[in-house]
Design an enzyme around this catalytic site. Sequence first.
Site, mmCIF file in Angstrom:
data_model
loop_
_atom_site.group_PDB
_atom_site.id
_atom_site.type_symbol
_atom_site.label_atom_id
_atom_site.label_comp_id
_atom_site.label_asym_id
_atom_site.label_seq_id
_atom_site.Cartn_x
_atom_site.Cartn_y
_atom_site.Cartn_z
ATOM 1 N N CYS A 4 6.926 -6.188 -7.421
ATOM 2 C CA CYS A 4 5.797 -5.707 -6.611
ATOM 3 C C CYS A 4 5.113 -6.829 -5.837
ATOM 4 C CB CYS A 4 4.775 -4.975 -7.478
ATOM 5 S SG CYS A 4 3.793 -6.040 -8.569
ATOM 6 N N CYS B 220 -2.877 -5.307 -3.248
ATOM 7 C CA CYS B 220 -1.761 -6.212 -2.953
ATOM 8 C C CYS B 220 -2.185 -7.380 -2.080
ATOM 9 C CB CYS B 220 -0.621 -5.456 -2.273
ATOM 10 S SG CYS B 220 -0.894 -5.123 -0.508
ATOM 11 N N CYS C 134 3.357 -2.963 -0.295
ATOM 12 C CA CYS C 134 2.074 -2.383 0.103
ATOM 13 C C CYS C 134 2.293 -0.892 0.297
ATOM 14 C CB CYS C 134 1.548 -3.012 1.398
ATOM 15 S SG CYS C 134 -0.013 -2.270 1.930
ATOM 16 N N SER D 14 17.750 -19.498 -10.052
ATOM 17 C CA SER D 14 18.855 -20.394 -9.715
ATOM 18 C C SER D 14 20.113 -19.560 -9.485
ATOM 19 C CB SER D 14 19.102 -21.398 -10.839
ATOM 20 O OG SER D 14 19.616 -20.749 -11.989
ATOM 21 N N ALA E 233 22.963 -20.335 -10.575
ATOM 22 C CA ALA E 233 23.715 -20.327 -11.836
ATOM 23 C C ALA E 233 23.167 -19.256 -12.782
ATOM 24 C CB ALA E 233 23.648 -21.701 -12.496
ATOM 25 N N GLY F 138 -7.773 15.281 -0.289
ATOM 26 C CA GLY F 138 -7.653 16.332 0.705
ATOM 27 C C GLY F 138 -8.043 15.927 2.103
ATOM 28 N N GLU G 47 -4.070 12.343 5.645
ATOM 29 C CA GLU G 47 -2.838 12.993 5.205
ATOM 30 C C GLU G 47 -1.952 13.521 6.334
ATOM 31 O OE1 GLU G 47 -3.739 14.912 0.909
ATOM 32 O OE2 GLU G 47 -4.900 15.767 2.554
#
Length: 1314
Positions: free
Chosen positions: A100, A166, A199, A367, A369, A1085, A1259
């Site tokens: 995240c 964030c 985000c 790394s 490896a 809403g 929305e």
Amino acid sequence: MEENNALHSSKMLSCPVCAALHIPQEGNLKNGVFTGTCQSCGHFFKFRCNSSTKSSITITVNGKLYNVGSEYAGSSSLNTFLRDSRISMGTKYMCKEGGCGTCLVQAQLYEPITMESKSYAVNSCLVPLFSCDGWEITTIEGIDSTSDKAIPKRLAQYNGSQCGFCSPGQVMNMHALLDFHGGGVTKQMMEDATDAVICRCTGFRSILDTMKSYAEENNQHVPDIEDIRTKHCDRTGQICTGSCHRQSSLLALKDAQWFRPTTVDDLIKTIQDNKGKNYKMVFGNTGYGVYKELDPLNYSILIDLRGVTELYGIDFDSTIVLGSNLSLTQLYDVLYRGAGEPLYGHFKEMCKIISDVATTSVRNLASWAGNLMLKHKHPEFQSDIYTMLETVGAQLEIAVNGESKIIPISQFLSLDMTDNIIIAMILNSIPDSHHVRIYKVNKRNQSAHSDVNAGLNFNIDVDQNFLVKSKPTIVFGGISKTFVHATKTEEYLTGKALGDQNTLKGALSVLTQEVVPDDSDPVLTSAIFRKNVALGLFYRFVLDILGNKAGSVFRSGSVPLTRPLSSGKQSYDTIPIEWPLTQPMTKVEAINQASGRAVYINDIAGQPGECYAEFVLSTEANAKIQSIDPSEALKMPGVLKFIAAKDIPGVNNVAPAPAPAEEVLAVDKVEYFSQPIGIIVAENSTAANAAVSKVKVTYTDQQPPILTMEDAIQKKSIFPKVADELKVGDAEGAIAKSAVKVSGRIQCGNQYHMAMETQITICNPTEDGFEVFSSTQWVDRCQKSIAMVLGIPDSCISLSVRRLGGAYGSKISRNFVVAAGCALASNAVKRPVRLSLDFHVNMKMVGKRFPWMADYTVGLSSDGLLEGIKITYYTDCGINPTENSLAGVSIGMDNAYFCPNWHVIPIALKTNKAMNTACRSPGSCPTIFIMESIMEHCAKILGKDPTDFKVQNLYKKGQLTPVKMPLTYCNIRELTSQLIQSTDYENRKQMVASFNQANRWKKKGLSVVPMKFGIGWTGGNYTALVAIHGFDGSVSISHGGIESGQGINTKVIQVCASTLGIPMDVIKVKPTDSLSTANSTTTGGSITSELCSNAVLQCCQALNKRIAPVKQKMPGKPWKDIIFQCFSENIDLSERYWEAPNTQYTFAYNSYGVTLTEVTLDLLTGQHCIDRVDMLFDCGESMNPEIDIGQCEGAFVMGLGYFLHEEIKYDQNTGEQLTDGTWEYKVPLAKDIPVDFRINLLKNAPNPIGILRAKACGEPPLCMSCSALFAIKHAIEAFRKDIGKDTYFALDAPATVERVQLACSSDTAQFVIE
């Protein structure tokens, strides 16, 4: 007597009398001699320690030195230290697996090219605390936030912070990159780096603009191989690795040992000394983000590799030797510098694949490896690094039993690596006659593991019809645990000409037989998809090699999609005379959020004696509980209490009547996997987490879980009569008479909200009840839920919320169980308790967006008018139907289209999943998608252009909707016409057609989606309280809404400032609480901002009336003086208003919008690029265009996730959710958004029935994001037309890469070269 040999080579102290082992501790040191008393037999003895043994480390954070020891567990992360010590509460966490990015900090790490320490962004949740000895860390609190160039300030100014959770991670990601390059970065570099932080709010465009504003395009140092210093040590003659004098050491903690070797010899010795013991070698600890058994907690001995400077070696002298301690970022840097050298052109391919591994911050830590060792331990791991090295024929230097051994990488997976170490990779030159390509196909354009990766290395004689001169290399990853090389295909192609169609046909035939993907893991993409992709990538390689030899129409298949640098444009109206209303301005909280000063619930300091609670979750999805035995858990240190349903003092229900009951804790039956059964309370979170797994639950009568809508329908698992049928006119009669009839089925799935702040509650006992801080969107009902469960009056619960780190509906009711559980724990132990859901628990325990399915029949006139529609809607409710949207299906079922006859049948399905809940645009999003799918189907059957068909059926002003609302102010036809003209739609459509005709394996698609979105106010009850402080005239506001990124506080401040005529900076919005805003409804809403703004408006108007007489007597006097005079005259300067709207129709008004999306699709892989989006949205007279633009962008991109990326999978046998982390569940990142993102708010469009002439915007834009799915569908249709399969097909959501590729219906018969 001095006993010199008492210290074993393993660094454990052995008593010379009884041989009991001890961890050595510092004390009584004199001339290198320690003294000790055996804790077993009491023998007193002395010993000499010849190596450095420590009990603590030092770490510098923001310039301050800290000493850290056994007060922290040996497995603790840097993030735990920063937050538990409260050094950096601005550094957040969510996933704790590096996915995240909210935990990013800046670390000074050794950079082997310059041999200096340089700045890197790293995931503090992954970095083990005790690997940070001597590190310099910078957190969000340690950087500039006030100057004009300060990143937090600029992020705020660019509207790049909405919920803000964030934002510190975004800032630190930028800061480290700029610091590493000394400010000399390009826009492309900045955009590439945005893979590190998710985000969910902004849609990334504003964050990208912030980052790219720092680019200095003309001030770039072009990295070159000469930058690599191959300095040799005067003492050893070996390549210098930057340090010669550091001593190996042992860090002895109470629960673990951390060994810190500084030479390869010491490392080998340390491993040999600990053979057979429970040890782990640690470099970046990033493997833990994928495989949880690699948690340092599971190991008592940890060997830190970072100090072994020899392993950072870079040798370009003859062969190229690169040490195993090079991070992926550093490996990229080295290869990038060498890519221009003769015989090393293949480094470019290697760089491309490395840059697509994980995230920037993970590549900084991991790394190469370590990545290989992850593949060795888990052969199913889709390691891009392994595929890359296998493709170029790399060799590995490995210390085997202390001796150096060089092996080809092809032997690596079969080599026993127990107690062995990768020392270096050896890369050989590859002649120019070799063609090397490395490919990757994944679920998302950034930060996603491969579904399939491929590497091909062919020695080609171009002049002999592309003759394969020697045995080629064909490598695939993601096929199965054992598959690496397509050996039979390699053998078949040797000596054959790729330019011969028969060679290609034969190779594909062999490869088809050879590539047999494993289908045993249900979380993986399907076997047929992975096989298709593998074959397609081979075909891509052939086309690439052939170049102009291939037919021009097929050449588009030769290369993957490339994404240009993104950009965005915004247009809107603003009316300066009305400012601060209509003024585009930054959110008032943005700078605090971006600088890490904003306090979220988990940032609140714990009270003395605070405990931690965790839920015990079911491991069955459909069974009866026979018994619960917590005895083993209660024996564990630090565990205080186990709470079961029988221990609840009130009622075991968090849903006030008349809603169906919802248990806090299951009583005698579990109905979904991860349902709460009990609660553990412990002194700390570590103890609570550990104890949960020790609670033994016995089940009986286990039944197969119902997990799909189809299964629920078949088994008649239906909630009775949750909503009434809707009939308008005679749909069946109209359909029967129609000239054209169309029937079909379409469906859309779950969506996890991905609020970056998981569910959390803090509960503190008080003298008259409980003080509660909870991540809720609905204070009133959360308060009630707690009171019900505790059996006490609501007034005993004082609940407060300042802000939420994202919500989108997930915190309306889904926090009630969490809040009640926390209160139960606090009540049981009589102490403060914190209950914060682990991200993975949050994903599995908490409900999501409702999946929907529709069966439909449509009647059409011969010229294409809708005459009748019958739809049966099914929705997957999970175990409880309470929050389904079927009763409000009329919200979006018609979208923007008029049809005189409707018959709608709503059916609520019961499945063995968590109770689903509202998610941003819960009813409109699926029903608009379903209606758009119906329109697409009808257009296909009619042979009409979908856009023309849609325009033909759009609502006209004054027509009635199915719920009898007259569309008095409908402007959808005007909006659609304006968008089509302003975007040059007709010309672009012709260009798309021409492109599609010229290209077989890349196709473009265009889609226009209009939208009508009803905004309902009824039930939107909110309290507002405005208080003017008498002494200075400043203003405090409390309102019933909750700030969760939508900018509600900024808007109410704008309204208050405008109405009272005062500056905004003297107005403050206080946390929402259960007293000052009692009885307010949920935030959601899309209506809360406007209704709370109206409540504040009414308060301010009432206050103005009281102030007016005094103001009239004091003309020209400052506001402060007028208010003080009012105060002196005992005028009430506080006003409360109860907003309780009740409109005539279902909706107060409708929002309208229309969106055009253009995509390019790669038919061979199913991957896409959204080239351009044009949105025209009627926002009325926007109160704050900057905020509303951000809402449009964020909603649209969240919708892209729903319609294109986010797929939830369950184990069909157990019911367990498999996609429960960032490794498998992929929300959009910055390179998934439109390349060209244009948002236009309709100008000169005041809403005559809206509050302050505005319209809601949180929305509606999400619903138009399905235009991307339909654009992809149109691209698929163009391909299917090419191959003679031009028939209708349904494209369900999400249209993932897999679903899209399979919908293409391509096969190897179409893989031709001319």
